[in-house]
Design a protein around this motif. Structure first.
Motif, PDB file in Angstrom:
ATOM      1  N   LEU A  54      15.186   4.982   0.459  1.00 56.60           N
ATOM      2  CA  LEU A  54      14.703   6.306   0.849  1.00 56.60           C
ATOM      3  C   LEU A  54      14.383   7.156  -0.376  1.00 56.60           C
ATOM      4  N   GLY A  55      15.154   6.953  -1.455  1.00 56.12           N
ATOM      5  CA  GLY A  55      14.946   7.712  -2.678  1.00 56.12           C
ATOM      6  C   GLY A  55      13.939   7.101  -3.626  1.00 56.12           C
ATOM      7  N   LEU A  56      13.256   6.044  -3.189  1.00 61.69           N
ATOM      8  CA  LEU A  56      12.210   5.382  -3.981  1.00 61.69           C
ATOM      9  C   LEU A  56      12.752   4.769  -5.263  1.00 61.69           C
ATOM     10  N   LEU A  57      14.031   4.438  -5.266  1.00 60.61           N
ATOM     11  CA  LEU A  57      14.622   3.755  -6.413  1.00 60.61           C
ATOM     12  C   LEU A  57      14.347   2.258  -6.372  1.00 60.61           C
ATOM     13  N   ASP A  58      14.276   1.716  -5.154  1.00 61.47           N
ATOM     14  CA  ASP A  58      14.015   0.294  -4.974  1.00 61.47           C
ATOM     15  C   ASP A  58      12.867   0.115  -3.993  1.00 61.47           C
ATOM     16  N   LEU A  59      12.297  -1.076  -3.990  1.00 64.40           N
ATOM     17  CA  LEU A  59      11.271  -1.445  -3.030  1.00 64.40           C
ATOM     18  C   LEU A  59      11.845  -2.471  -2.059  1.00 64.40           C
ATOM     19  N   PRO A  60      11.342  -2.496  -0.826  1.00 59.38           N
ATOM     20  CA  PRO A  60      11.878  -3.451   0.152  1.00 59.38           C
ATOM     21  C   PRO A  60      11.433  -4.873  -0.158  1.00 59.38           C
ATOM     22  N   THR A  61      12.208  -5.825   0.314  1.00 60.50           N
ATOM     23  CA  THR A  61      11.813  -7.229   0.207  1.00 60.50           C
ATOM     24  C   THR A  61      10.626  -7.508   1.116  1.00 60.50           C
ATOM     25  N   SER A  62      10.645  -6.907   2.300  1.00 59.40           N
ATOM     26  CA  SER A  62       9.512  -6.998   3.223  1.00 59.40           C
ATOM     27  C   SER A  62       9.430  -5.700   4.012  1.00 59.40           C
ATOM     28  N   GLY A  63       8.320  -5.495   4.703  1.00 59.62           N
ATOM     29  CA  GLY A  63       8.101  -4.236   5.391  1.00 59.62           C
ATOM     30  C   GLY A  63       7.412  -3.235   4.484  1.00 59.62           C
ATOM     31  N   GLU A  64       7.281  -1.998   4.972  1.00 62.65           N
ATOM     32  CA  GLU A  64       6.517  -1.000   4.231  1.00 62.65           C
ATOM     33  C   GLU A  64       7.224   0.351   4.222  1.00 62.65           C
ATOM     34  N   ILE A  65       7.172   1.009   3.072  1.00 61.45           N
ATOM     35  CA  ILE A  65       7.641   2.386   2.936  1.00 61.45           C
ATOM     36  C   ILE A  65       6.434   3.235   2.543  1.00 61.45           C
ATOM     37  N   THR A  66       6.246   4.363   3.238  1.00 60.65           N
ATOM     38  CA  THR A  66       5.163   5.272   2.892  1.00 60.65           C
ATOM     39  C   THR A  66       5.719   6.656   2.624  1.00 60.65           C
ATOM     40  N   PHE A  67       5.101   7.362   1.694  1.00 62.35           N
ATOM     41  CA  PHE A  67       5.424   8.757   1.396  1.00 62.35           C
ATOM     42  C   PHE A  67       4.123   9.533   1.525  1.00 62.35           C
ATOM     43  N   ASP A  68       4.112  10.532   2.409  1.00 59.54           N
ATOM     44  CA  ASP A  68       2.858  11.229   2.747  1.00 59.54           C
ATOM     45  C   ASP A  68       1.806  10.228   3.214  1.00 59.54           C
ATOM     46  N   ASP A  69       2.264   9.250   3.964  1.00 59.63           N
ATOM     47  CA  ASP A  69       1.398   8.212   4.547  1.00 59.63           C
ATOM     48  C   ASP A  69       0.748   7.306   3.502  1.00 59.63           C
ATOM     49  N   ARG A  70       1.219   7.353   2.273  1.00 60.71           N
ATOM     50  CA  ARG A  70       0.693   6.464   1.237  1.00 60.71           C
ATOM     51  C   ARG A  70       1.721   5.375   0.931  1.00 60.71           C
ATOM     52  N   PRO A  71       1.335   4.099   0.977  1.00 65.08           N
ATOM     53  CA  PRO A  71       2.285   3.027   0.688  1.00 65.08           C
ATOM     54  C   PRO A  71       2.897   3.164  -0.707  1.00 65.08           C
ATOM     55  N   VAL A  72       4.213   3.179  -0.763  1.00 65.60           N
ATOM     56  CA  VAL A  72       4.906   3.358  -2.037  1.00 65.60           C
ATOM     57  C   VAL A  72       4.659   2.169  -2.967  1.00 65.60           C
ATOM     58  N   LYS A  73       4.465   0.979  -2.396  1.00 60.43           N
ATOM     59  CA  LYS A  73       4.280  -0.210  -3.232  1.00 60.43           C
ATOM     60  C   LYS A  73       3.001  -0.148  -4.063  1.00 60.43           C
ATOM     61  N   THR A  74       2.083   0.752  -3.706  1.00 64.31           N
ATOM     62  CA  THR A  74       0.849   0.886  -4.484  1.00 64.31           C
ATOM     63  C   THR A  74       1.049   1.756  -5.724  1.00 64.31           C
ATOM     64  N   LEU A  75       2.204   2.406  -5.834  1.00 63.09           N
ATOM     65  CA  LEU A  75       2.480   3.286  -6.972  1.00 63.09           C
ATOM     66  C   LEU A  75       3.159   2.505  -8.084  1.00 63.09           C
ATOM     67  N   SER A  76       2.817   2.807  -9.303  1.00 64.93           N
ATOM     68  CA  SER A  76       3.507   2.203 -10.443  1.00 64.93           C
ATOM     69  C   SER A  76       4.927   2.760 -10.510  1.00 64.93           C
ATOM     70  N   SER A  77       5.770   2.083 -11.279  1.00 62.43           N
ATOM     71  CA  SER A  77       7.147   2.548 -11.445  1.00 62.43           C
ATOM     72  C   SER A  77       7.188   3.963 -12.011  1.00 62.43           C
ATOM     73  N   ALA A  78       6.313   4.260 -12.971  1.00 66.68           N
ATOM     74  CA  ALA A  78       6.280   5.592 -13.577  1.00 66.68           C
ATOM     75  C   ALA A  78       5.867   6.655 -12.558  1.00 66.68           C
ATOM     76  N   ARG A  79       4.903   6.329 -11.701  1.00 64.34           N
ATOM     77  CA  ARG A  79       4.458   7.294 -10.699  1.00 64.34           C
ATOM     78  C   ARG A  79       5.534   7.507  -9.635  1.00 64.34           C
ATOM     79  N   ARG A  80       6.272   6.454  -9.294  1.00 66.27           N
ATOM     80  CA  ARG A  80       7.386   6.616  -8.357  1.00 66.27           C
ATOM     81  C   ARG A  80       8.454   7.519  -8.968  1.00 66.27           C
ATOM     82  N   ASP A  81       8.706   7.349 -10.263  1.00 66.06           N
ATOM     83  CA  ASP A  81       9.686   8.193 -10.943  1.00 66.06           C
ATOM     84  C   ASP A  81       9.263   9.663 -10.888  1.00 66.06           C
ATOM     85  N   ARG A  82       7.991   9.921 -11.142  1.00 65.50           N
ATOM     86  CA  ARG A  82       7.502  11.305 -11.122  1.00 65.50           C
ATOM     87  C   ARG A  82       7.559  11.881  -9.713  1.00 65.50           C
ATOM     88  N   LEU A  83       7.196  11.072  -8.734  1.00 63.54           N
ATOM     89  CA  LEU A  83       7.244  11.536  -7.346  1.00 63.54           C
ATOM     90  C   LEU A  83       8.680  11.843  -6.938  1.00 63.54           C
TER      91      LEU A  83
END
Length: 262
Positions: A54-83
């Motif tokens: 939920l805190g965007l510290l880790d990514l799921p093994t399967s399935g999808e997490i979105t923030f503002d309807d944008r898939p978190v897996k498309t963000l780089s580690s640095a962008r996840r940190d900033r978000l």
């Protein structure tokens, strides 16, 4: 548009020389702006692993997490940190205050990563936040001169000073007595209501969980909605009817980087 959504999320780890261990299985959860959700689970149920996702510290093994309807897996580690730093505030059971810094300096720390006018006004913003949590008279106090409840209020002020859109509270009253814990929860609720932030409270205390508008129970890695968080956990019969899910002991503290104050 949802703020944060988990769809069919599974988290699996592979310990050295051991078979794969499924910690979360098929988790479905949608958090709307201004939402207030509680998640109750016993030790080893997967609460800390879920909070890391939920805190965007880790990514799921399967399935999808979105923030503002944008898939978190498309963000780089640095962008996840900033978000995470800009949009998510963490409140922990342990206060994690810097012992050699005053209350004001502790609350100012996250604003060192801000830019523009916010950076130059950081001390004023931090002082206003401490005033909001009732500690305007304790700006220059060191953590060891504060009570447990006051230290938690400083930690809350530090978590919320950047105006997060999502507050993640991990056993926020676990180190406090009953009365102080209730007042701290009232404070978090009040600040969230003023700012419009969504809340997710992860706790083993069903009375704290009842303060939320929506309630969930996490049991052996499976998240299910419940009407009343004071209900007993699944019976043994229900456990047998549920697909077995092996769960690791995930009670270790969340990585300190979640606090945003390395």
């Amino acid at each position: 548009m949802s703020l944060l959504a988990l769809r069919e999320v599974t988290r699996t780890v592979i310990p050295q020389d051991q078979p794969a261990l499924t910690i979360l299985s098929g988790v479905e959860l949608t958090i709307e702006p201004g939402d207030h959700v509680s998640i109750v689970g016993r030790s080893g149920s997967g609460k800390s692993t879920l909070l890391n996702l939920l805190g965007l510290l880790d990514l799921p093994t399967s399935g999808e997490i979105t923030f503002d309807d944008r898939p978190v897996k498309t963000l780089s580690s640095a962008r996840r940190d900033r978000l995470r730093g800009a949009a998510i505030g963490f409140v922990f059971q342990q206060f994690n205050l810097l012992p050699g810094r005053t209350a004001l300096e502790n609350v100012t720390m996250p604003l060192l990563y801000a830019t523009g006018r916010t950076f130059w006004r950081r001390k004023k913003i931090a002082a206003e936040m401490l005033e909001l949590v009732g500690l305007g008279h304790r700006l220059n106090s060191m953590p060891d001169r504060l009570s447990g409840g006051e230290q938690q209020r400083v930690a809350i002020a530090r978590s919320l000073v950047r105006g997060p859109r999502l507050i993640l509270a991990d056993e926020p009253t676990g180190a406090l007595d009953l009365d102080t814990g209730q007042s701290v929860m009232e404070l978090i609720d009040d600040v969230a209501a003023r700012t419009g932030a969504a809340q997710v409270v992860i706790t083993h205390d069903p009375m704290i969980a009842r303060r939320a508008r929506r309630h969930f129970r996490l049991d052996r890695g499976v998240l299910t909605p419940v009407d009343d968080p004071t209900l007993e956990p699944l019976t043994r019969r229900h456990r047998r009817e549920t697909v077995p899910v092996a769960v690791a002991d995930d009670d270790a503290p969340i990585d300190a980087r979640a606090d945003g104050h390395a």
